[in-house]
Design an enzyme around this catalytic site. Structure first.
Site, PDB file in Angstrom:
ATOM      1  N   GLU A 153       0.968  -0.951  -0.035  1.00  0.00           N
ATOM      2  CA  GLU A 153       0.107  -0.024   0.121  1.00  0.00           C
ATOM      3  C   GLU A 153       0.779   1.160  -0.072  1.00  0.00           C
ATOM      4  O   GLU A 153       1.759   1.162   0.847  1.00  0.00           O
ATOM      5  CB  GLU A 153      -0.950  -0.275   1.201  1.00  0.00           C
ATOM      6  CG  GLU A 153      -1.657   1.304   1.552  1.00  0.00           C
ATOM      7  CD  GLU A 153      -2.747   1.523   0.565  1.00  0.00           C
ATOM      8  OE1 GLU A 153      -3.443   1.046   0.032  1.00  0.00           O
ATOM      9  OE2 GLU A 153      -2.310   2.970   0.177  1.00  0.00           O
ATOM     10  N   ASP A 178      -8.229   1.703  -7.461  1.00  0.00           N
ATOM     11  CA  ASP A 178      -8.888   3.167  -8.004  1.00  0.00           C
ATOM     12  C   ASP A 178      -9.210   2.936  -9.412  1.00  0.00           C
ATOM     13  O   ASP A 178      -8.364   2.352 -10.276  1.00  0.00           O
ATOM     14  CB  ASP A 178      -7.922   4.375  -7.519  1.00  0.00           C
ATOM     15  CG  ASP A 178      -7.391   4.430  -6.349  1.00  0.00           C
ATOM     16  OD1 ASP A 178      -8.389   4.190  -5.313  1.00  0.00           O
ATOM     17  OD2 ASP A 178      -6.274   4.348  -5.904  1.00  0.00           O
ATOM     18  N   GLU A 191     -13.025  -3.445   3.210  1.00  0.00           N
ATOM     19  CA  GLU A 191     -13.495  -2.389   3.460  1.00  0.00           C
ATOM     20  C   GLU A 191     -14.383  -1.589   2.501  1.00  0.00           C
ATOM     21  O   GLU A 191     -15.362  -1.240   2.676  1.00  0.00           O
ATOM     22  CB  GLU A 191     -12.354  -1.303   4.159  1.00  0.00           C
ATOM     23  CG  GLU A 191     -11.972  -1.531   5.358  1.00  0.00           C
ATOM     24  CD  GLU A 191     -10.609  -2.010   5.637  1.00  0.00           C
ATOM     25  OE1 GLU A 191     -10.077  -2.461   4.568  1.00  0.00           O
ATOM     26  OE2 GLU A 191     -10.093  -2.135   6.542  1.00  0.00           O
ATOM     27  N   ASP A 216     -16.451  -2.650  -7.661  1.00  0.00           N
ATOM     28  CA  ASP A 216     -17.668  -2.607  -7.898  1.00  0.00           C
ATOM     29  C   ASP A 216     -17.883  -1.803  -9.053  1.00  0.00           C
ATOM     30  O   ASP A 216     -19.210  -1.619  -9.628  1.00  0.00           O
ATOM     31  CB  ASP A 216     -17.807  -1.172  -6.801  1.00  0.00           C
ATOM     32  CG  ASP A 216     -16.894   0.008  -6.910  1.00  0.00           C
ATOM     33  OD1 ASP A 216     -15.730  -0.247  -6.877  1.00  0.00           O
ATOM     34  OD2 ASP A 216     -17.470   1.044  -7.449  1.00  0.00           O
ATOM     35  N   ASP A 264       4.910   2.087  -3.874  1.00  0.00           N
ATOM     36  CA  ASP A 264       4.182   1.927  -5.001  1.00  0.00           C
ATOM     37  C   ASP A 264       4.120   0.782  -5.797  1.00  0.00           C
ATOM     38  O   ASP A 264       5.280   0.450  -5.752  1.00  0.00           O
ATOM     39  CB  ASP A 264       4.473   3.175  -6.084  1.00  0.00           C
ATOM     40  CG  ASP A 264       3.349   3.472  -7.007  1.00  0.00           C
ATOM     41  OD1 ASP A 264       3.211   2.711  -7.956  1.00  0.00           O
ATOM     42  OD2 ASP A 264       2.781   4.508  -6.884  1.00  0.00           O
TER      43      ASP A 264
END
Ligand SMILES: C[S@@+](CC[C@H](N)C(=O)[O-])C[C@H]1O[C@@H](n2cnc3c(N)ncnc32)[C@H](O)[C@@H]1O
Length: 218
Positions: free
Chosen positions: A72, A121, A196, A157, A99
């Site tokens: 992360e 993202d 999460e 999602d 990264d």
């Protein structure tokens, strides 16, 4: 505690949990199992963009024979994950604060058995697709460190990112299986550990997309 105060305390809090992360993770390249005190024949699973660590802590606890490494880049975010692993004393979970771009400096060819990319993202398809963790440049890096037969398990999602990623997996020679556009109402949900972000999207009624991409041949 305000966000500013929390940020000021990051170095001390990281220091308290130093057994769970490395100052120089590149020095572990090719010897992660040995350095982490895990048998040489244990599997190594790698999560990229682990966020606050709900997924990797729960998964590592449930699979004590597997070595888990989670990457992360945001220090204040990874701190939450590292503290979870430290407080629960999870011996088979370690973290890298960097990264994903430099992943080939951290793992040797064929060192990794499985990868997880959870809710990366989405970025903008028109001008930032190269930042997506499923963009072909990333996939080509993952292919070096993944063993033949290794998998990338991907959840999101976002419909547009999912379709884009299926295309990228295909172009890079991955075979796809266990594809669903509604994970929580599918047969694959029984072993699913929610992240999460996944929990937030599920609470908002957004169906979760998921695929397993296998590197059948190197
Ligand atoms: C949308 S969050 C999802 C977090 C978690 N995986 C989840 O599902 O709850 C994406 C995370 O990936 C991290 N990330 C994005 N690009 C990254 C990169 N190139 N290298 C490392 N981490 C990255 C972000 O900092 C962020 O914490």
């Amino acid at each position: 505690m305000t966000r500013m105060r929390m940020k000021r305390h990051i170095p001390e809090r990281m220091e308290k949990c130093h057994e769970r992360w490395f100052d120089d993770p590149a020095a572990n390249k090719g010897k992660w199992r040995e350095v982490c005190g895990i048998p040489e024949d244990a599997q190594l699973f790698l999560e990229v963009g682990c966020g606050k660590g709900k997924f990797c802590t729960e998964t590592a606890l449930a699979n004590p024979d597997v070595l888990y490494v989670a990457i992360e880049r945001d220090k204040s975010v990874i701190l939450a994950a590292i503290e979870k692993a430290h407080n629960q004393d999870i011996p088979n979970l370690f973290f890298i604060n960097c990264d994903v771009n430099i992943i080939e400096d951290l793992f040797e060819k064929d060192e990794v058995d499985r990868m997880y990319i959870n809710f990366c993202d989405p970025w903008d398809r028109r001008n930032k697709p190269k930042r997506r963790l499923t963009y072909r440049e990333f996939l080509n890096k993952y292919k070096i460190l993944l063993k033949e037969g290794g998998q990338i398990r991907f959840k999101t999602d976002n419909d547009e990112l999912f379709d884009f990623s299926l295309g990228e997996f295909g172009k890079c020679g991955f075979e796809m299986s266990e594809l669903t556009r509604d994970l929580h109402n599918s047969e694959y949900d029984k072993d699913n550990v929610r992240t999460e972000f996944e929990q937030k999207f599920a609470d908002a009624g957004v169906p979760i997309k998921r695929v397993v991409a296998t590197l059948a041949k190197k």
